[in-house]
Design an enzyme around this catalytic site. Structure first.
Site, PDB file in Angstrom:
ATOM      1  N   ARG A  53       0.776  -1.253   0.053  1.00 28.09           N
ATOM      2  CA  ARG A  53       0.271   0.217   0.367  1.00 28.09           C
ATOM      3  C   ARG A  53       1.108   0.945  -0.021  1.00 28.09           C
ATOM      4  O   ARG A  53       0.800   2.230  -0.851  1.00 28.09           O
ATOM      5  CB  ARG A  53      -1.511  -0.001   1.331  1.00 28.09           C
ATOM      6  CG  ARG A  53      -2.131  -0.655   0.963  1.00 28.09           C
ATOM      7  CD  ARG A  53      -2.603  -1.126   2.161  1.00 28.09           C
ATOM      8  NE  ARG A  53      -1.700  -2.657   3.161  1.00 28.09           N
ATOM      9  CZ  ARG A  53      -1.406  -3.459   2.271  1.00 28.09           C
ATOM     10  NH1 ARG A  53      -3.228  -4.128   1.640  1.00 28.09           N
ATOM     11  NH2 ARG A  53      -1.101  -4.697   2.722  1.00 28.09           N
ATOM     12  N   THR A  54       1.937   1.776   1.046  1.00 25.74           N
ATOM     13  CA  THR A  54       2.758   2.675   0.828  1.00 25.74           C
ATOM     14  C   THR A  54       2.906   3.082   0.162  1.00 25.74           C
ATOM     15  O   THR A  54       2.985   3.752  -0.987  1.00 25.74           O
ATOM     16  CB  THR A  54       3.520   2.571   2.423  1.00 25.74           C
ATOM     17  OG1 THR A  54       2.802   1.616   3.207  1.00 25.74           O
ATOM     18  CG2 THR A  54       3.918   3.968   2.578  1.00 25.74           C
ATOM     19  N   LYS A  83      26.471  -2.535   0.069  1.00 23.39           N
ATOM     20  CA  LYS A  83      27.978  -2.824  -0.567  1.00 23.39           C
ATOM     21  C   LYS A  83      28.370  -1.795   0.510  1.00 23.39           C
ATOM     22  O   LYS A  83      29.908  -1.720   0.480  1.00 23.39           O
ATOM     23  CB  LYS A  83      28.340  -1.687  -1.872  1.00 23.39           C
ATOM     24  CG  LYS A  83      27.756  -2.699  -3.495  1.00 23.39           C
ATOM     25  CD  LYS A  83      27.919  -1.112  -4.566  1.00 23.39           C
ATOM     26  CE  LYS A  83      27.099  -2.238  -6.081  1.00 23.39           C
ATOM     27  NZ  LYS A  83      27.622  -0.926  -6.840  1.00 23.39           N
ATOM     28  N   ARG A 104      11.574   4.175   3.041  1.00 23.13           N
ATOM     29  CA  ARG A 104      11.023   3.326   4.648  1.00 23.13           C
ATOM     30  C   ARG A 104      12.153   2.553   4.490  1.00 23.13           C
ATOM     31  O   ARG A 104      13.368   1.464   3.523  1.00 23.13           O
ATOM     32  CB  ARG A 104       9.676   2.091   3.536  1.00 23.13           C
ATOM     33  CG  ARG A 104       9.777   1.107   4.749  1.00 23.13           C
ATOM     34  CD  ARG A 104       8.923  -0.190   4.585  1.00 23.13           C
ATOM     35  NE  ARG A 104       7.208   0.895   4.888  1.00 23.13           N
ATOM     36  CZ  ARG A 104       6.263   0.616   4.947  1.00 23.13           C
ATOM     37  NH1 ARG A 104       5.715  -1.301   4.421  1.00 23.13           N
ATOM     38  NH2 ARG A 104       5.038   0.734   4.997  1.00 23.13           N
ATOM     39  N   HIS A 132       5.022   6.149  11.108  1.00 19.81           N
ATOM     40  CA  HIS A 132       4.919   5.857  10.263  1.00 19.81           C
ATOM     41  C   HIS A 132       4.351   6.955  10.316  1.00 19.81           C
ATOM     42  O   HIS A 132       2.570   6.652   9.717  1.00 19.81           O
ATOM     43  CB  HIS A 132       4.194   4.693   9.598  1.00 19.81           C
ATOM     44  CG  HIS A 132       4.159   3.877   8.985  1.00 19.81           C
ATOM     45  ND1 HIS A 132       3.663   5.219   7.550  1.00 19.81           N
ATOM     46  CD2 HIS A 132       3.689   2.598   7.904  1.00 19.81           C
ATOM     47  CE1 HIS A 132       3.517   4.265   6.335  1.00 19.81           C
ATOM     48  NE2 HIS A 132       3.368   3.351   6.668  1.00 19.81           N
TER      49      HIS A 132
HETATM   50  C1  NCD Z   1       2.245  -0.677   7.859  1.00 19.17           C
HETATM   51  C2  NCD Z   1       3.760  -1.345   8.345  1.00 19.17           C
HETATM   52  O1  NCD Z   1       4.302  -1.486   7.346  1.00 19.17           O
HETATM   53  O2  NCD Z   1       3.560  -0.365   9.224  1.00 19.17           O
HETATM   54  N1  NCD Z   1       1.599  -1.418   7.129  1.00 19.17           N
HETATM   55  C3  NCD Z   1       1.235  -0.444   6.054  1.00 19.17           C
HETATM   56  O3  NCD Z   1       2.403   0.665   5.946  1.00 19.17           O
HETATM   57  N2  NCD Z   1       0.338  -0.217   5.587  1.00 19.17           N
HETATM   58  C4  NCD Z   1       1.924  -2.224   9.652  1.00 19.17           C
HETATM   59  C5  NCD Z   1       2.126  -3.234   9.140  1.00 19.17           C
HETATM   60  O4  NCD Z   1       3.185  -3.930   8.488  1.00 19.17           O
HETATM   61  O5  NCD Z   1       1.823  -4.620   9.647  1.00 19.17           O
END
Ligand code: NCD
Length: 312
Positions: A53-54, A83, A104, A132
């Site tokens: 999703r993100t 590396k 991320r 997040h």
């Molecule tokens: C979450 C995350 O990556 O922190 N997912 C997300 O971004 N929608 C939650 C998860 O991975 O459980």
């Protein structure tokens, strides 16, 4: 941070509901009139941890706004970090190619570190078990869309509150509202960390910690489920001790208020039975959809808004 005060690395940067709700206003506007405000811009999405999703919603958001996207979906393996390159060097170099970097990473606090040296906005798309923030913004946006308000609601955060970065960021944002009541439901070993509870104490927000969920179900307005995250535990054995701690099924939903909502950042494993997906209280897929509009707002604000000043 060099020339850059527009990174979004923590929800704690948003210190008032008006600052937070600016994103909602932009998201609503963008949803109805697609403005190509980022034409000629390049967004880099650098993901060192898995995502569906993100990353896709950020990339779709960028494209809808007219930007171009450069992306590494498996940067841990496919970028020069494998590396031995430092994050600082990666960011310095990426600054030459992109107008914003959505990142991320598996390391807590690394986005703040990146933001300190970056000349373009760094957007935290999840840093380890820390935060997040864009998920939390879309979560509150989703709550407000359904109830028309956030003040006064009872919100239960359920599952892995120790390692769950979405709930950490969400606590900061919910604490901006009036008379909000929070229930933290988790196994004793996976409780909300003290640094996030501290902000609630400082803001005199009511919260209760408990292990049992069932008795609370009839009281809740927002049931926010989270995944027990296999990847955060030291061993499979430890993970299995907590896996399946909470599972919402038809019988549990029957105990809930008619106008309650069930949320989940997704992905779900066993926390929510697919049997309830058609219940009017199941809100998680709409929540994920709202993420697209919020991420459009986040990108637009980070790249085009000259007035925003943040703590970082
Ligand atoms: C979450 C995350 O990556 O922190 N997912 C997300 O971004 N929608 C939650 C998860 O991975 O459980």
């Amino acid at each position: 941070m060099q020339n850059n005060n527009k990174s979004l690395v923590s929800s704690s940067q948003l210190t008032s509901t008006s600052e937070l709700e600016e994103y909602f206003v932009i998201a609503d506007k963008l949803q109805n009139q697609l403005k190509k405000s980022l034409r000629d811009k390049i967004i880099a999405c650098v993901f060192y941890e898995p995502s569906t999703r993100t990353r896709f919603s950020f990339e779709a958001a960028a494209i809808k706004l007219g930007a171009q996207v450069i992306s590494s979906e498996n940067a841990k393996v496919s970028s020069s970090s494998s590396k031995g390159e430092s994050i600082e060097d990666t960011i310095r170099v990426m600054n030459n190619y992109a107008d914003a970097i959505v990142m991320r990473h598996f390391e807590n606090g690394i986005c703040a570190k990146a933001a300190k040296i970056s000349s373009v906005p760094i957007i935290n798309a999840g840093d380890g078990s820390n935060e997040h923030p864009t998920q939390a913004i879309l979560d509150v946006y989703s709550i407000k869309k359904r109830f028309g308000k956030v003040d006064g609601l009872r919100v239960a955060l359920v599952g892995d509150l120790l390692y769950g970065r979405t709930v950490h960021s969400l606590v900061f944002l919910l604490s901006l509202y009036k008379d909000i009541k929070l229930n933290f439901i988790s196994p004793a070993k996976l409780k909300m960390p003290p640094e996030f509870k501290k902000i609630l104490q400082e803001r005199a927000i009511d919260f209760v910690e408990q292990e049992d969920l069932i008795d609370l179900l009839p009281e809740i307005d927002v049931l926010y489920m989270t995944r027990i995250q296999r990847e955060r535990f030291g061993s499979e054995e430890e993970y299995l001790r907590f896996a399946n701690s909470y599972c919402i099924d038809k019988a549990s939903v029957d105990l809930m208020k008619q106008d309650a909502i069930i949320m989940h950042p997704l992905p779900r494993v066993n926390e929510i039975s697919p049997d309830i997906d058609d219940d009017k209280r199941a809100y998680y897929f709409q929540q994920a959809k709202n993420g697209l509009y919020i991420r459009m707002a986040v990108l637009q604000k980070a790249i085009t808004d000259k007035t925003q000043t943040t703590a970082y």
